[in-house]
Design a protein around this motif. Structure first.
Motif, PDB file in Angstrom:
ATOM      1  N   SER A  93       0.849  -1.181   0.000  1.00  0.00           N
ATOM      2  CA  SER A  93       0.000   0.000   0.000  1.00  0.00           C
ATOM      3  C   SER A  93       0.890   1.237   0.000  1.00  0.00           C
ATOM      4  O   SER A  93       2.103   1.154   0.208  1.00  0.00           O
ATOM      5  CB  SER A  93      -0.897   0.014   1.231  1.00  0.00           C
ATOM      6  N   GLU A 126       0.909   3.414   2.269  1.00  0.00           N
ATOM      7  CA  GLU A 126       1.407   3.574   3.639  1.00  0.00           C
ATOM      8  C   GLU A 126       2.735   2.853   3.846  1.00  0.00           C
ATOM      9  O   GLU A 126       3.573   3.296   4.630  1.00  0.00           O
ATOM     10  CB  GLU A 126       0.361   3.043   4.635  1.00  0.00           C
ATOM     11  N   ASP A 127       2.940   1.780   3.113  1.00  0.00           N
ATOM     12  CA  ASP A 127       4.187   1.032   3.250  1.00  0.00           C
ATOM     13  C   ASP A 127       5.388   1.801   2.706  1.00  0.00           C
ATOM     14  O   ASP A 127       6.538   1.424   2.948  1.00  0.00           O
ATOM     15  CB  ASP A 127       4.081  -0.313   2.513  1.00  0.00           C
ATOM     16  N   PHE A 183       0.603   4.714  -8.489  1.00  0.00           N
ATOM     17  CA  PHE A 183      -0.533   5.281  -7.767  1.00  0.00           C
ATOM     18  C   PHE A 183      -1.043   6.509  -8.494  1.00  0.00           C
ATOM     19  O   PHE A 183      -0.341   7.127  -9.286  1.00  0.00           O
ATOM     20  CB  PHE A 183      -0.159   5.612  -6.314  1.00  0.00           C
ATOM     21  N   LEU A 199      -1.023   0.963  -5.929  1.00  0.00           N
ATOM     22  CA  LEU A 199      -0.937   1.178  -4.483  1.00  0.00           C
ATOM     23  C   LEU A 199      -2.042   2.129  -4.050  1.00  0.00           C
ATOM     24  O   LEU A 199      -2.234   3.184  -4.649  1.00  0.00           O
ATOM     25  CB  LEU A 199       0.437   1.753  -4.121  1.00  0.00           C
ATOM     26  N   GLU A 200      -2.737   1.789  -3.024  1.00  0.00           N
ATOM     27  CA  GLU A 200      -3.813   2.638  -2.511  1.00  0.00           C
ATOM     28  C   GLU A 200      -3.636   2.859  -1.009  1.00  0.00           C
ATOM     29  O   GLU A 200      -2.908   2.128  -0.354  1.00  0.00           O
ATOM     30  CB  GLU A 200      -5.173   1.992  -2.778  1.00  0.00           C
TER      31      GLU A 200
END
Length: 293
Positions: free
Chosen positions: A162, A164-165, A238, A292-293
């Motif tokens: 994601s 966030e990663d 993204f 990626l979200e």
């Protein structure tokens, strides 16, 4: 690796394109086009026929140096190879200028959208249409829509699930680009992003281990991983905040009479399939890069 990721070119081309956005400007109350000479039913060539351009009898087109693949080829905008070189010549043709009448000039990316008079008729250089830039320059309708992509070395074994990663990574992007804006606004890393003067410096810092990954538009990421940095990979892509598409447009001087004519030219190229053909010829798309979200 490249062939695997590039398969299905036509399959994913459509979501990444802005073909539907390439159209004539909205009609005014009296039924005419927007500012400039575009008239309903008239061709782009008719629109541009009597305009005073930078050099009489020439169409002056700007881009930066070096001119990177796959947007250009062999660092030579004049050869007609690469997506943006091909689009520039296609637009010129619709405006009534043959290849010998196109004159290229070099303008650094960050200077292209500065306010004030321009020494070119339009600039083509992966310049994203943003409200901030539109306050001081004109943009044509978009001719391409791109996602942002994260490039890392395979040995780093970065496998984000994601956005966030990505936040704990040391990330960089070129100054003045929407890649840097997206990095700041979408990824919002824990440490300040490294702002790099150009893509070459970004790639070198990635190779040196000074960065965990770099952010760039997806077609450029494909070229970097396939042709420029052995052992690199695209770890994800993204979109911009709230699903806003990032559109590349031709940049013109604020209030240019050529702007509606450029819109007309792009509309013609969209309608007859030329833009789609050029994208399929010069740009790579993917079915394998995770979103990626």
């Amino acid at each position: 690796m490249r062939n695997t990721r590039l398969r299905g070119l036509a399959v994913l081309a459509a979501p990444l394109l802005l073909l539907t956005a390439c159209g004539s400007p909205p009609a005014t109350d009296d039924g005419s086009g927007g500012s400039g000479g575009s008239t309903e039913g008239a061709s782009a060539e008719d629109c541009a026929a009597d305009l005073d351009l930078t050099t009489q009898g020439k169409l002056t087109v700007a881009t930066d140096s070096p001119a990177y693949d796959p947007w250009f080829s062999e660092d030579d905008p004049t050869n007609g190879k690469g997506f943006e070189s091909a689009v520039a010549y296609a637009v010129a043709d619709r405006l009534g200028y043959d290849k010998s009448q196109v004159e290229w000039v070099t303008v650094p990316f960050n200077n292209s959208y500065a306010p004030g008079p321009k020494k070119f008729d339009f600039d083509i250089n992966q310049i994203s249409i943003t409200p901030e830039r539109e306050r001081v320059v004109d943009f044509s309708a978009g001719y391409y829509t791109a996602s942002q992509a994260v490039v890392a070395l395979e040995r780093s074994k970065i496998e984000p699930g994601s956005i966030e990663d990505l936040t704990s990574l040391k990330l960089g992007a070129q100054t003045g680009t929407t890649s840097l804006t997206a990095l700041r606004d979408v990824v919002d890393p824990e440490t300040q992003p490294v702002v790099l003067q150009n893509t070459n410096i970004a790639k070198q810092q990635l190779l040196n281990g000074q960065l965990d990954a770099i952010v760039t538009d997806l077609p450029t990421a494909f070229y970097i991983t396939a042709a420029e940095i052995e052992g690199s990979t695209i770890v994800g892509q993204f979109e911009q905040p709230e699903g806003d598409a990032e559109e590349f447009g031709l940049l013109l001087e604020k209030g240019s009479d050529l702007t509606p004519c450029a819109d007309d030219a792009l509309a013609e190229l969209e309608e007859d399939g030329t833009l789609a053909d050029l994208q399929e010829q010069w740009l790579s798309t993917t079915v394998d890069v995770p979103v990626l979200e």
